[in-house]
Every structure is written in C-alpha cells, then in structure tokens.
Write an enzyme that holds these catalytic residues in place. Sequence first.
Site, mmCIF file in Angstrom:
data_model
loop_
_atom_site.group_PDB
_atom_site.id
_atom_site.type_symbol
_atom_site.label_atom_id
_atom_site.label_comp_id
_atom_site.label_asym_id
_atom_site.label_seq_id
_atom_site.Cartn_x
_atom_site.Cartn_y
_atom_site.Cartn_z
ATOM 1 N N ARG A 200 0.309 -2.753 -5.949
ATOM 2 C CA ARG A 200 0.381 -1.518 -5.176
ATOM 3 C C ARG A 200 -0.645 -0.519 -5.690
ATOM 4 N NH1 ARG A 200 5.936 1.395 -3.387
ATOM 5 N NH2 ARG A 200 5.035 3.141 -2.281
ATOM 6 N N LEU B 180 0.861 -1.173 0.000
ATOM 7 C CA LEU B 180 0.000 0.000 0.000
ATOM 8 C C LEU B 180 0.899 1.224 0.000
ATOM 9 C CD1 LEU B 180 -2.627 -0.949 2.768
ATOM 10 C CD2 LEU B 180 -2.881 -1.192 0.294
ATOM 11 N N ASP B 181 0.466 2.285 -0.670
ATOM 12 C CA ASP B 181 1.212 3.533 -0.596
ATOM 13 C C ASP B 181 1.333 3.982 0.855
ATOM 14 O OD1 ASP B 181 1.560 3.693 -3.303
ATOM 15 O OD2 ASP B 181 0.041 5.229 -3.634
ATOM 16 N N LYS B 182 2.346 4.743 1.143
ATOM 17 C CA LYS B 182 2.561 5.250 2.495
ATOM 18 C C LYS B 182 1.329 5.996 2.998
ATOM 19 C CE LYS B 182 5.791 8.067 5.212
ATOM 20 N NZ LYS B 182 7.054 8.843 5.175
#
Length: 246
Positions: free
Chosen positions: A245, A51-53
Amino acid sequence: MRIDVLLEHPDFFAVHKPPEIAVQDEQDKTGILPLLCQQLNVDKLWLVHRLDKVTSGILIVARTAQAAAKFGELFTQKHIQKFYLAVSHKKPKKKQGAVKGGMQKVRGGAWMLNSSNDNFAHSQFFSFGVSPNTRLFLVKPLTGKTHQIRVALKSVGSPILGDTLYKGQQADRTYLHAFALRFVYDNQAIDIRCMPTTGQAFLESDMQESIAALADVNAYPWPKTRSPKIRDSKANTLQEGKNERT
C-alpha cells in the site's frame, strides 16, 4: 461511475482507480470491488494490493484465488516494480535520491519517518520543474508501507499537493497517481502505463507533456539515484506482499 479497464487478462484485471474511492468497503460507502464486480459481470474479485483512498491509478484485481496467491508471492518477493507520479508546490531539499527509514504512526492517522529499521520503508525519486512553483515527481517505492510516498515527499520538504494530512497545499485532489507497473506473470512480461485523468494540475498542458515524456520508466537509472538528463522549461523536454500500500 464506470471504471476504466487498462488490461484484461484471463487471471486478472488492471483498472484505473479514481481518487476518493476506497479499495474496500467503508462504513458509509461502497469500495471499488463491488463496483467492479457489477461492471465486469463477475461474482467475485480478489484484491492483491492496495492504493490509498486519495490515490488514483493502476490497481490489480485477481479473477481467482489461485491468481491472487501468485500475486501475493510476486509482491512478497518484490518482483513487481511500481512507479508513481506526484505533484508538489514546494521545491525539495534534493532533486533526486532515496528516502529511507522506519514508519511510525502518529496522531490523526498520520505517519512519520524515524531512524529505526522497524516497519522499514525505502523510496527512490526524481523531480522535475514544470513551472516556477510546480514540481513533478516520479517515485519508485521499493517497499509497500501505508502512506510511504506521502511521508517520503513530506520528509524532503515537498508535501504532495492536496495532501493536507501531511501539510500539502489545499487543492481539488491529492496529487498522487499510480503511473506504471512492470512484472512477469507466468513467463509473460507485463508493462502497464496509466495517465492521470483527474485534477486540474495534472491536466495542464505543460504537465501532460512532462508526464508523457516520463512514460519510458526503463530509461531511468533505477535503482541508482543520479538524475537523468532533463531540461526544465515551459515545454519541459526530457532527453533521455501482498496488500502492499502507498
């Protein structure tokens, strides 16, 4: 920081990743894996998707290399269904549908869609009016490209609230959340839901009611793109591989 465990399986954990924690170590910050290993008292965990930050929500981590390989195959074969929530303060060009195109990297770490099939991304979505200036999106990415959902919603005129990289309105967080995962693992049907627990806009009572009403993702006409029956009101009643992602 304690990370909520949503599901403990002999082969994997499903956890609720908070926003602003990277899945891997950064130069000046520890990623989520060492934190989980310490909290769960295990020596090693394997990351099977990302997952993105800025994104919160469901993250799967494998307990063995063999389990990680199984998940790699599930993601490669597109046997894992993913559903995300997003919030925008801008009305989309269309209320539901699909966004397709090639993902092209541009300046500043951002991406954009083009008309090619290179690095092809495909997302489907429904949107719902929660208040006059707030729309809730339920998004199903059919591919797993970097920033895919963020770019898709910007392309339909609804950049995600807080996602300033893609011209979203400034906010206390980026309002993108991994809401549900559905897959079969060793002949066992796995169906996980995760309500967002951070962000003022997510925690408003009308938004919480709207999100709770979306919990039955099976009721939606995936992969078709016609809208389910909804009523936009204050109560907002609804009637009706590996290393991916978003």
